[in-house]
Design a protein around this motif. Structure first.
Motif, short mmCIF file in Angstrom:
data_model
loop_
_atom_site.label_atom_id
_atom_site.label_comp_id
_atom_site.label_asym_id
_atom_site.label_seq_id
_atom_site.Cartn_x
_atom_site.Cartn_y
_atom_site.Cartn_z
N SER A 92 0.75 -1.33 -0.06
CA SER A 92 -0.02 0.06 0.06
C SER A 92 0.79 1.07 -0.08
N THR A 96 2.57 -0.50 4.33
CA THR A 96 2.11 -1.87 4.42
C THR A 96 2.34 -2.84 3.50
N LYS A 97 2.94 -4.10 3.92
CA LYS A 97 3.04 -5.16 2.85
C LYS A 97 1.80 -5.93 3.15
N TYR A 98 1.31 -6.60 2.02
CA TYR A 98 0.14 -7.48 1.95
C TYR A 98 0.30 -8.56 1.19
N ASP A 100 -1.95 -11.95 -0.03
CA ASP A 100 -3.16 -12.70 0.03
C ASP A 100 -2.98 -14.14 -0.44
N THR A 135 -5.70 -12.77 4.27
CA THR A 135 -4.77 -11.63 3.99
C THR A 135 -3.80 -11.92 5.12
N SER A 137 -0.62 -9.13 6.74
CA SER A 137 0.02 -7.72 6.63
C SER A 137 1.22 -7.64 7.55
#
Length: 156
Positions: A92, A96-98, A100, A135, A137
Protein backbone atom coordinates in the motif's frame (compact mmCIF):
# COMPACT_ATOMS: atom_id res chain seq x y z
CA UNK A 1 -19.45 -58.05 23.43
CA UNK A 2 -18.52 -54.54 24.57
CA UNK A 3 -19.86 -54.98 28.08
CA UNK A 4 -21.73 -57.62 30.04
CA UNK A 5 -22.90 -58.00 33.59
CA UNK A 6 -22.01 -60.78 35.99
CA UNK A 7 -24.86 -62.93 34.66
CA UNK A 8 -22.66 -63.44 31.58
CA UNK A 9 -19.11 -63.11 33.00
CA UNK A 10 -19.11 -65.02 36.29
CA UNK A 11 -18.63 -68.52 34.88
CA UNK A 12 -15.57 -70.45 33.75
CA UNK A 13 -13.35 -69.27 30.92
CA UNK A 14 -13.43 -71.66 27.95
CA UNK A 15 -9.87 -72.60 26.86
CA UNK A 16 -10.88 -74.56 23.75
CA UNK A 17 -13.67 -74.62 21.18
CA UNK A 18 -16.74 -76.35 22.51
CA UNK A 19 -20.43 -76.69 21.78
CA UNK A 20 -22.68 -74.10 23.39
CA UNK A 21 -23.51 -75.36 26.82
CA UNK A 22 -26.43 -73.04 27.42
CA UNK A 23 -24.69 -71.68 30.52
CA UNK A 24 -25.02 -67.89 30.16
CA UNK A 25 -22.43 -67.29 32.91
CA UNK A 26 -19.71 -68.70 30.61
CA UNK A 27 -20.59 -66.60 27.53
CA UNK A 28 -18.27 -63.59 28.02
CA UNK A 29 -15.86 -64.61 30.78
CA UNK A 30 -12.55 -62.76 30.38
CA UNK A 31 -13.98 -59.98 28.23
CA UNK A 32 -13.08 -56.39 29.06
CA UNK A 33 -16.06 -54.28 30.09
CA UNK A 34 -15.93 -51.14 27.93
CA UNK A 35 -18.49 -49.39 30.16
CA UNK A 36 -16.70 -49.91 33.49
CA UNK A 37 -14.60 -46.73 33.25
CA UNK A 38 -15.02 -43.39 31.45
CA UNK A 39 -11.34 -43.55 30.39
CA UNK A 40 -11.89 -46.65 28.23
CA UNK A 41 -11.69 -46.17 24.48
CA UNK A 42 -13.03 -48.20 21.59
CA UNK A 43 -11.76 -47.59 18.06
CA UNK A 44 -13.81 -48.42 14.97
CA UNK A 45 -12.92 -48.05 11.31
CA UNK A 46 -14.55 -49.01 8.05
CA UNK A 47 -18.08 -48.21 9.23
CA UNK A 48 -20.73 -46.48 7.17
CA UNK A 49 -23.83 -45.19 8.94
CA UNK A 50 -27.07 -45.02 7.00
CA UNK A 51 -30.18 -42.91 7.53
CA UNK A 52 -33.40 -44.82 6.94
CA UNK A 53 -34.33 -48.49 6.58
CA UNK A 54 -32.33 -49.29 3.40
CA UNK A 55 -28.57 -49.74 3.34
CA UNK A 56 -26.44 -48.77 0.34
CA UNK A 57 -23.17 -50.16 -0.99
CA UNK A 58 -20.13 -49.29 1.13
CA UNK A 59 -18.61 -46.06 -0.12
CA UNK A 60 -14.92 -46.49 -0.98
CA UNK A 61 -12.91 -43.30 -1.38
CA UNK A 62 -9.34 -42.98 -2.60
CA UNK A 63 -6.69 -41.59 -0.27
CA UNK A 64 -6.50 -38.45 -2.42
CA UNK A 65 -10.25 -37.84 -2.24
CA UNK A 66 -10.29 -38.39 1.53
CA UNK A 67 -7.34 -36.00 1.94
CA UNK A 68 -9.15 -33.28 -0.03
CA UNK A 69 -12.23 -33.74 2.18
CA UNK A 70 -10.08 -33.50 5.32
CA UNK A 71 -8.57 -30.23 4.11
CA UNK A 72 -11.99 -28.64 4.59
CA UNK A 73 -11.26 -28.86 8.34
CA UNK A 74 -7.49 -28.41 8.65
CA UNK A 75 -4.62 -27.35 6.42
CA UNK A 76 -0.96 -27.38 7.36
CA UNK A 77 1.86 -25.83 5.40
CA UNK A 78 5.17 -26.88 6.88
CA UNK A 79 8.82 -26.87 5.83
CA UNK A 80 8.59 -30.32 4.27
CA UNK A 81 5.60 -29.58 2.06
CA UNK A 82 5.74 -28.02 -1.37
CA UNK A 83 4.17 -24.61 -1.75
CA UNK A 84 0.64 -25.31 -2.93
CA UNK A 85 -1.08 -22.09 -1.95
CA UNK A 86 -1.86 -19.29 -4.36
CA UNK A 87 -0.23 -16.14 -3.01
CA UNK A 88 -0.58 -12.58 -4.26
CA UNK A 89 1.81 -10.03 -2.67
CA UNK A 90 1.20 -6.27 -2.92
CA UNK A 91 1.98 -3.08 -0.99
CA UNK A 92 0.00 0.00 0.00
CA UNK A 93 1.01 3.66 -0.15
CA UNK A 94 1.42 3.59 3.65
CA UNK A 95 4.26 1.09 3.33
CA UNK A 96 2.31 -1.84 4.70
CA UNK A 97 2.99 -5.07 2.83
CA UNK A 98 0.10 -7.44 2.07
CA UNK A 99 0.02 -11.05 1.03
CA UNK A 100 -3.25 -12.74 -0.01
CA UNK A 101 -3.16 -16.47 0.60
CA UNK A 102 -5.78 -18.66 -1.12
CA UNK A 103 -6.49 -22.16 0.26
CA UNK A 104 -6.16 -25.02 -2.25
CA UNK A 105 -9.44 -26.48 -0.90
CA UNK A 106 -12.35 -24.37 0.35
CA UNK A 107 -12.66 -24.82 4.10
CA UNK A 108 -15.96 -25.65 5.84
CA UNK A 109 -15.88 -22.36 7.83
CA UNK A 110 -13.59 -19.39 8.36
CA UNK A 111 -10.43 -20.95 9.85
CA UNK A 112 -8.21 -19.83 12.68
CA UNK A 113 -4.89 -19.14 10.95
CA UNK A 114 -1.67 -19.48 12.94
CA UNK A 115 1.66 -18.37 11.46
CA UNK A 116 4.56 -19.94 13.35
CA UNK A 117 7.43 -19.38 10.92
CA UNK A 118 7.85 -17.03 7.97
CA UNK A 119 10.65 -15.77 5.75
CA UNK A 120 11.65 -12.12 5.95
CA UNK A 121 12.09 -9.59 8.71
CA UNK A 122 8.85 -10.19 10.57
CA UNK A 123 6.00 -12.63 11.03
CA UNK A 124 2.94 -11.10 9.39
CA UNK A 125 -0.40 -10.40 11.05
CA UNK A 126 -3.35 -12.52 9.86
CA UNK A 127 -6.68 -10.89 9.14
CA UNK A 128 -9.74 -11.37 6.98
CA UNK A 129 -9.56 -15.17 7.14
CA UNK A 130 -12.48 -16.82 5.39
CA UNK A 131 -13.35 -20.16 3.77
CA UNK A 132 -11.35 -19.40 0.63
CA UNK A 133 -8.41 -17.25 1.73
CA UNK A 134 -6.80 -14.91 4.23
CA UNK A 135 -4.72 -11.76 4.08
CA UNK A 136 -1.39 -11.30 5.83
CA UNK A 137 0.04 -7.87 6.56
CA UNK A 138 3.23 -6.43 7.96
CA UNK A 139 5.24 -3.25 8.00
CA UNK A 140 8.48 -4.91 6.87
CA UNK A 141 9.48 -7.29 4.11
CA UNK A 142 8.05 -10.81 4.40
CA UNK A 143 7.45 -13.55 1.90
CA UNK A 144 6.43 -17.21 1.73
CA UNK A 145 8.71 -19.98 0.63
CA UNK A 146 9.30 -23.65 1.41
CA UNK A 147 10.36 -22.88 5.00
CA UNK A 148 7.19 -20.94 5.84
CA UNK A 149 4.95 -22.62 8.42
CA UNK A 150 1.29 -21.92 9.04
CA UNK A 151 -1.94 -23.75 9.81
CA UNK A 152 -5.57 -23.05 9.00
CA UNK A 153 -7.96 -24.75 11.44
CA UNK A 154 -11.74 -24.92 10.82
CA UNK A 155 -12.51 -28.02 12.88
CA UNK A 156 -15.90 -28.46 14.50
Amino acid sequence: MLFAGTDYTSGTLQTSWAATSGNDANRYVGQVNLADNTSNEWYVTGVQLEVGPVGTEFEHRSFGEELQLCKRYFQNHATTSAIQYMAFPYASFSGTKYFDLTWPVEMRAAPTVTVSSWQGNATPTVYNANQRACTLSGSTQFYANSSSTFTADAEL
